[in-house]
Structures are given as structure tokens and as C-alpha cells.
Design a protein around this motif. Sequence first.
Motif, mmCIF file in Angstrom:
data_model
loop_
_atom_site.group_PDB
_atom_site.id
_atom_site.type_symbol
_atom_site.label_atom_id
_atom_site.label_comp_id
_atom_site.label_asym_id
_atom_site.label_seq_id
_atom_site.Cartn_x
_atom_site.Cartn_y
_atom_site.Cartn_z
ATOM 1 N N UNK A 89 0.815 -1.216 0.000
ATOM 2 C CA UNK A 89 0.000 0.000 0.000
ATOM 3 C C UNK A 89 0.854 1.274 0.000
ATOM 4 N N UNK A 90 2.159 1.133 -0.271
ATOM 5 C CA UNK A 90 3.036 2.297 -0.343
ATOM 6 C C UNK A 90 2.816 3.033 -1.672
ATOM 7 N N UNK A 91 3.558 4.089 -1.877
ATOM 8 C CA UNK A 91 3.439 4.867 -3.113
ATOM 9 C C UNK A 91 4.086 4.120 -4.275
ATOM 10 N N UNK A 92 3.699 4.453 -5.515
ATOM 11 C CA UNK A 92 4.357 3.828 -6.670
ATOM 12 C C UNK A 92 5.872 4.051 -6.662
ATOM 13 N N UNK A 93 6.322 5.209 -6.200
ATOM 14 C CA UNK A 93 7.753 5.488 -6.150
ATOM 15 C C UNK A 93 8.466 4.555 -5.164
ATOM 16 N N UNK A 94 7.865 4.344 -4.006
ATOM 17 C CA UNK A 94 8.458 3.437 -3.022
ATOM 18 C C UNK A 94 8.537 2.027 -3.582
ATOM 19 N N UNK A 95 7.447 1.605 -4.241
ATOM 20 C CA UNK A 95 7.388 0.261 -4.822
ATOM 21 C C UNK A 95 8.455 0.088 -5.897
ATOM 22 N N UNK A 96 8.601 1.078 -6.769
ATOM 23 C CA UNK A 96 9.579 0.974 -7.856
ATOM 24 C C UNK A 96 11.011 0.923 -7.323
ATOM 25 N N UNK A 97 11.291 1.600 -6.231
ATOM 26 C CA UNK A 97 12.634 1.605 -5.663
ATOM 27 C C UNK A 97 12.973 0.249 -5.044
ATOM 28 N N UNK A 98 12.015 -0.320 -4.288
ATOM 29 C CA UNK A 98 12.205 -1.644 -3.689
ATOM 30 C C UNK A 98 10.864 -2.191 -3.210
ATOM 31 N N UNK A 99 10.693 -3.506 -3.377
ATOM 32 C CA UNK A 99 9.462 -4.159 -2.955
ATOM 33 C C UNK A 99 9.690 -5.659 -2.772
ATOM 34 N N UNK A 100 8.705 -6.320 -2.214
ATOM 35 C CA UNK A 100 8.742 -7.768 -2.025
ATOM 36 C C UNK A 100 8.310 -8.418 -3.337
ATOM 37 N N UNK A 101 9.107 -9.381 -3.852
ATOM 38 C CA UNK A 101 8.741 -10.043 -5.106
ATOM 39 C C UNK A 101 7.350 -10.681 -5.025
#
Length: 125
Positions: free
Chosen positions: A33-45
Motif C-alpha cells: 500500500x506504499x506509493x508507486x515510487x516506493x514500490x519501484x525503488x524496492x518491494x517484495x517479489x
Amino acid sequence: MKNENTDQGVLEIWTPEEVAQALDKHEIALIDVRTPQEYMFEHIPGALLFPMSFFDAAHLPSQEGKRLVFYCGSSVRSGKMAQKAMAAGYSPMAHLEGGFGNWKKSGQRYVGTEMSSGAPKEMTA
């Protein structure tokens, strides 16, 4: 797994290890539920992006066959969105204890950004 009593009902709080195990077994749909920018920088596969700013529980995936587990950076936003989902009739509902920060701290793998190229790269904490 811990439980928290909320105004909307019981909210499950899963450890990073519990989330990783369930994700590997395809037992959950993990929602970031983070921002698209946060997701693009790093996320759980394998996590689906559904930013808090656009959150509408009516558009959540079905829980048929899979549990829904939310996460954010620290677990504050994910807890709020899990409660919104519960208010819309979704149950049971869960979120990641300590959020993405705790995920990395526990040594779980994630997708990060290769700083020299800007490309996604599998990482381990």
C-alpha cells in the motif's frame, strides 16, 4: 502470528517469516500500500501494488483460495488499509508486522534498484 482487536474486528499481524512462507506456498496475495515510487525503488517479489492514496476496498482481489496480507514501510499504513478492508466485509485480514523495514531486517529477499543502472535487482538484506 499475533492478533490485534480493532473496532472492525480481529486483525492478524504476521511476522516476515510467516509472510515469506505463505508467499512461497502461494497461499496469500501480498498487497503493497506504499506509493508507486516506493514500490519501484524496492518491494517484495510477487507483491501487488495498491497505494493507500488510491485505496478502495471494492477493488481488492477476491480472497477465494488466498488470504490477503497488506504491507507498507513500517506497518502503520497497512494496518489502516487492513481495517478499511475489514470495514468493507473482508475477513480474515492481515498485515506484515513492522512493514518492509522489518522484512529487510529479518533477511528476506526483495527487489531493489541497481544504483549504477537504475534496473531492478534481486537483493537480500
